[in-house]
Design an enzyme around this catalytic site. Structure first.
Site, PDB file in Angstrom:
ATOM      1  N   LYS A  25       0.832  -1.211   0.000  1.00 22.95           N
ATOM      2  CA  LYS A  25       0.000   0.000   0.000  1.00 22.95           C
ATOM      3  C   LYS A  25       0.868   1.263   0.000  1.00 22.95           C
ATOM      4  O   LYS A  25       0.610   2.187  -0.774  1.00 22.95           O
ATOM      5  CB  LYS A  25      -0.936  -0.029   1.216  1.00 22.95           C
ATOM      6  CG  LYS A  25      -1.848   1.177   1.317  1.00 22.95           C
ATOM      7  CD  LYS A  25      -3.116   0.867   2.071  1.00 22.95           C
ATOM      8  CE  LYS A  25      -2.966   0.928   3.574  1.00 22.95           C
ATOM      9  NZ  LYS A  25      -2.924   2.317   4.089  1.00 22.95           N
ATOM     10  N   SER A  26       1.879   1.299   0.844  1.00 22.51           N
ATOM     11  CA  SER A  26       2.732   2.495   0.906  1.00 22.51           C
ATOM     12  C   SER A  26       3.384   2.755  -0.449  1.00 22.51           C
ATOM     13  O   SER A  26       3.447   3.896  -0.921  1.00 22.51           O
ATOM     14  CB  SER A  26       3.828   2.303   1.954  1.00 22.51           C
ATOM     15  OG  SER A  26       3.276   2.230   3.237  1.00 22.51           O
ATOM     16  N   ARG A  30       2.803   5.945  -3.316  1.00 19.87           N
ATOM     17  CA  ARG A  30       3.956   6.737  -3.765  1.00 19.87           C
ATOM     18  C   ARG A  30       4.186   6.590  -5.262  1.00 19.87           C
ATOM     19  O   ARG A  30       4.660   7.531  -5.922  1.00 19.87           O
ATOM     20  CB  ARG A  30       5.210   6.306  -2.987  1.00 19.87           C
ATOM     21  CG  ARG A  30       5.178   6.783  -1.516  1.00 19.87           C
ATOM     22  CD  ARG A  30       6.079   5.925  -0.663  1.00 19.87           C
ATOM     23  NE  ARG A  30       6.267   6.422   0.701  1.00 19.87           N
ATOM     24  CZ  ARG A  30       5.397   6.243   1.698  1.00 19.87           C
ATOM     25  NH1 ARG A  30       4.246   5.593   1.494  1.00 19.87           N
ATOM     26  NH2 ARG A  30       5.667   6.703   2.907  1.00 19.87           N
ATOM     27  N   GLY A 102      -5.003   8.211   5.474  1.00 17.79           N
ATOM     28  CA  GLY A 102      -4.100   9.139   6.153  1.00 17.79           C
ATOM     29  C   GLY A 102      -2.828   9.356   5.345  1.00 17.79           C
ATOM     30  O   GLY A 102      -2.299  10.471   5.271  1.00 17.79           O
ATOM     31  N   ARG A 130      -8.202  12.616  12.606  1.00 16.92           N
ATOM     32  CA  ARG A 130      -6.790  12.256  12.811  1.00 16.92           C
ATOM     33  C   ARG A 130      -5.884  13.494  12.843  1.00 16.92           C
ATOM     34  O   ARG A 130      -6.173  14.496  12.195  1.00 16.92           O
ATOM     35  CB  ARG A 130      -6.347  11.260  11.728  1.00 16.92           C
ATOM     36  CG  ARG A 130      -7.140   9.956  11.850  1.00 16.92           C
ATOM     37  CD  ARG A 130      -6.673   8.912  10.902  1.00 16.92           C
ATOM     38  NE  ARG A 130      -5.323   8.478  11.209  1.00 16.92           N
ATOM     39  CZ  ARG A 130      -4.643   7.632  10.458  1.00 16.92           C
ATOM     40  NH1 ARG A 130      -5.175   7.144   9.349  1.00 16.92           N
ATOM     41  NH2 ARG A 130      -3.430   7.268  10.802  1.00 16.92           N
ATOM     42  N   GLN A 175       5.155   8.968   7.195  1.00 14.39           N
ATOM     43  CA  GLN A 175       4.268   9.942   6.549  1.00 14.39           C
ATOM     44  C   GLN A 175       4.785  11.364   6.705  1.00 14.39           C
ATOM     45  O   GLN A 175       4.776  12.139   5.753  1.00 14.39           O
ATOM     46  CB  GLN A 175       2.855   9.822   7.118  1.00 14.39           C
ATOM     47  CG  GLN A 175       2.201   8.489   6.766  1.00 14.39           C
ATOM     48  CD  GLN A 175       0.811   8.341   7.334  1.00 14.39           C
ATOM     49  OE1 GLN A 175       0.337   9.184   8.100  1.00 14.39           O
ATOM     50  NE2 GLN A 175       0.146   7.253   6.966  1.00 14.39           N
ATOM     51  N   ASP A 324       2.023  -1.152  11.909  1.00 18.81           N
ATOM     52  CA  ASP A 324       0.683  -1.482  11.398  1.00 18.81           C
ATOM     53  C   ASP A 324       0.259  -2.899  11.757  1.00 18.81           C
ATOM     54  O   ASP A 324      -0.889  -3.286  11.518  1.00 18.81           O
ATOM     55  CB  ASP A 324       0.644  -1.310   9.875  1.00 18.81           C
ATOM     56  CG  ASP A 324       0.715   0.156   9.478  1.00 18.81           C
ATOM     57  OD1 ASP A 324       0.402   1.013  10.324  1.00 18.81           O
ATOM     58  OD2 ASP A 324       1.089   0.437   8.324  1.00 18.81           O
ATOM     59  N   ARG A 397      -7.532  -2.956   9.460  1.00 20.58           N
ATOM     60  CA  ARG A 397      -6.633  -3.917  10.131  1.00 20.58           C
ATOM     61  C   ARG A 397      -7.269  -4.503  11.379  1.00 20.58           C
ATOM     62  O   ARG A 397      -6.984  -5.640  11.749  1.00 20.58           O
ATOM     63  CB  ARG A 397      -5.268  -3.285  10.398  1.00 20.58           C
ATOM     64  CG  ARG A 397      -4.584  -2.888   9.098  1.00 20.58           C
ATOM     65  CD  ARG A 397      -3.091  -2.835   9.156  1.00 20.58           C
ATOM     66  NE  ARG A 397      -2.576  -2.750   7.800  1.00 20.58           N
ATOM     67  CZ  ARG A 397      -2.150  -1.634   7.193  1.00 20.58           C
ATOM     68  NH1 ARG A 397      -2.129  -0.501   7.846  1.00 20.58           N
ATOM     69  NH2 ARG A 397      -1.726  -1.667   5.949  1.00 20.58           N
TER      70      ARG A 397
HETATM   71  C1  S3P Z   1       2.714   4.862   6.247  1.00 20.90           C
HETATM   72  C2  S3P Z   1       3.343   5.192   7.426  1.00 20.90           C
HETATM   73  C3  S3P Z   1       2.864   4.760   8.738  1.00 20.90           C
HETATM   74  C4  S3P Z   1       1.858   3.633   8.629  1.00 20.90           C
HETATM   75  C5  S3P Z   1       0.835   3.867   7.570  1.00 20.90           C
HETATM   76  C6  S3P Z   1       1.512   4.023   6.215  1.00 20.90           C
HETATM   77  C7  S3P Z   1       3.293   5.346   4.976  1.00 20.90           C
HETATM   78  O1  S3P Z   1       2.249   5.845   9.387  1.00 20.90           O
HETATM   79  O2  S3P Z   1       1.228   3.421   9.877  1.00 20.90           O
HETATM   80  O3  S3P Z   1      -0.066   2.797   7.506  1.00 20.90           O
HETATM   81  O4  S3P Z   1       2.916   4.826   3.900  1.00 20.90           O
HETATM   82  O5  S3P Z   1       4.145   6.244   5.036  1.00 20.90           O
HETATM   83  P1  S3P Z   1       3.091   6.899  10.269  1.00 20.90           P
HETATM   84  O6  S3P Z   1       4.036   7.549   9.373  1.00 20.90           O
HETATM   85  O7  S3P Z   1       2.072   7.861  10.795  1.00 20.90           O
HETATM   86  O8  S3P Z   1       3.726   6.078  11.338  1.00 20.90           O
END
Ligand code: S3P
Length: 444
Positions: A25-26, A30, A102, A130, A175, A324, A397
């Site tokens: 997902k991350s 990106r 988020g 959030r 993030q 996560d 999750r």
């Molecule tokens: C993510 C960073 C994490 C993670 C989120 C995805 C990202 O959050 O919990 O599910 O893709 O950069 P934080 O950066 O707030 O820890």
């Protein structure tokens, strides 16, 4: 998928099989962002078609980016992104809807801060709760003009000239770091970020791959000032499977007697492997094979076998590398002999929901006693959960963790509001069923 309740019956047979899980997902978020800002055409394979990432796809389409979508399967799409260059995005003339994502809101805020048009970032009721100050404050230090009531979405961003910053993050967050690096693409001067722990580094890797230098010096991440006009190179990327999704079937295999499950092509970036180390600490039995590199990221095949687990004392830097995975790790802890303690995990309280108190509340319905602390919890195991009707609280999750829990309960488990599972793991139920798991969507 129209139904939103998931029914799980106690698992009487072992889980067996070889599967793959959808793309990371991350990395999928990106890939769209950097593909949109690159010069030229980028290709992305095994892109994750989940609620959160589709919000990113739609946001960049609204910003004028042409993205050709080949819906290869329900769990993997291939994309061709016509990059518009760093300064080619168009005014969307409406709020960008980040839904529950988020990551989208925080990362795109860094990009929008550097545009020549104003934008508004909004999302679901859940996302509006959030904390956003963690990105708006450092972005303002870079010169961004952002307003947000009480530090929450909607965020209103005005055009501004950005300058580099030296910013010390209070929490280790992929993030926050990424929002600043993306804003840094538009900033005059150098961007330096101190990270107090090993937060995921996909943005740094991908920026380097598209020709933007980002280097690490100790705990500092540095993007030097651009020599001239910055340009991002188009790329060709195959997204590896998401470790955060793999964790659910892997823990299921670890706790359902006689199971053996292999997952191929799982991303194995060491900022994401905390879950494996925590499960190893609990005595989980697994093997790692075929290490290779895909899209600039390491990937492996993982095989988990059932084994009696024992408790662990979890804290320190491993926490951010598995942040996560705490909902599913907690499920493993309920089946582990002894007292498991989690500390240094206060960030769990600002995820999709407060993952400590909401999980404690749902587990209490299953007669599992999880004792909360500000930065973690304590749990005594092993304990067979009671049959119950529980709720995901619209947190993907939590929904999947409760589903895996349902496999080892005394009776049936019904999960309300389970459709959110699609936010990160389309096909979760079907993939679990292919391993023999006794779960199904029900109409109620
Ligand atoms: C993510 C960073 C994490 C993670 C989120 C995805 C990202 O959050 O919990 O599910 O893709 O950069 P934080 O950066 O707030 O820890």
């Amino acid at each position: 998928m129209t139904t939103s309740k998931l029914l799980i019956r106690p698992q009487k047979t072992a889980l067996k099989g070889t599967i793959s899980v959808p793309g990371d997902k991350s990395i999928s978020h990106r890939a769209i962002m950097l593909g949109a800002l690159a010069d030229g055409t980028s290709t992305v394979r095994n892109w994750l078609p989940a609620g959160d990432t589709i919000a990113t796809l739609n946001a960049f389409q609204a910003l004028g980016v042409v993205i050709e979508v080949d819906r290869h399967s329900a769990t993997a799409w291939n994309l061709v992104i016509e990059g518009r260059g760093l300064h080619g995005l168009k005014d969307p003339r409406k709020a960008l809807d980040c839904r529950n994502a988020g990551t989208l809101m925080r990362l795109i805020a860094g990009i929008m801060a550097g545009q020549s048009f104003a934008s508004v970032l909004d999302g679901s009721e859940q996302l509006r709760k959030r904390p956003m100050r963690r990105i708006t404050e450092p972005l303002k230090q870079m010169g961004a003009k952002i307003s947000a009531k009480d530090g929450k979405a909607p965020l209103s961003i005005q055009p501004a000239d950005l300058k580099g910053v030296a910013y010390e993050m209070q929490v280790a967050s992929g993030q926050i770091k990424s929002a600043l690096l993306l804003a840094g693409l538009y900033a005059a001067g150098e961007t330096r970020i101190y990270q107090p722990g090993p937060a995921r580094d996909h943005t740094e890797r991908m920026l380097n791959a598209v020709g933007v230098e980002v280097r690490t010096e100790g705990d500092w991440i540095i993007m030097p000032a651009a020599a001239g006009e910055r340009k991002l190179k188009a790329f060709d990327l195959t997204v590896p499977g998401d470790m955060s999704s793999a964790a659910f079937p892997l823990v299921a295999a670890a706790i359902v007697p006689h199971s053996e499950v292999t997952i191929t092509n799982v991303g194995y970036n060491d900022t994401r492997t905390g879950i494996l180390e925590m499960l190893q600490q609990m005595g989980a039995e697994f093997t790692i094979a075929n290490e290779r590199v895909t899209g600039g990221e390491p990937a492996v095949d993982l095989t988990f076998r059932f084994n009696e687990l024992h408790s662990a004392d979890i804290g320190g830097e491993v926490v951010v590398r598995g942040i996560d995975e705490f909902p599913i790790l907690t499920v493993a802890a309920t089946q582990a002999a002894g007292t498991t303690t989690v500390r240094d995990a206060a960030e769990l309280r600002v995820k999709e929901v407060d993952r400590i108190s909401v999980l404690a509340g749902e587990l209490a319905k299953m007669n599992i006693d999880m004792v909360e602390r500000p930065d973690g919890y304590t749990l005594h195991g092993p304990k067979r959960p009671f049959s119950a009707e529980v709720d995901s609280h619209d947190d993907h999750r939590l929904g999947m963790a409760l589903a895996v829990m349902g496999l080892v309960t005394y009776g049936e488990t019904l999960i309300d509001n389970a459709r959110c599972i699609h936010d990160s793991f389309p096909g979760f139920v079907e993939i679990m069923q292919s391993l023999g798991a006794n779960m199904e969507w029900v109409e109620q």
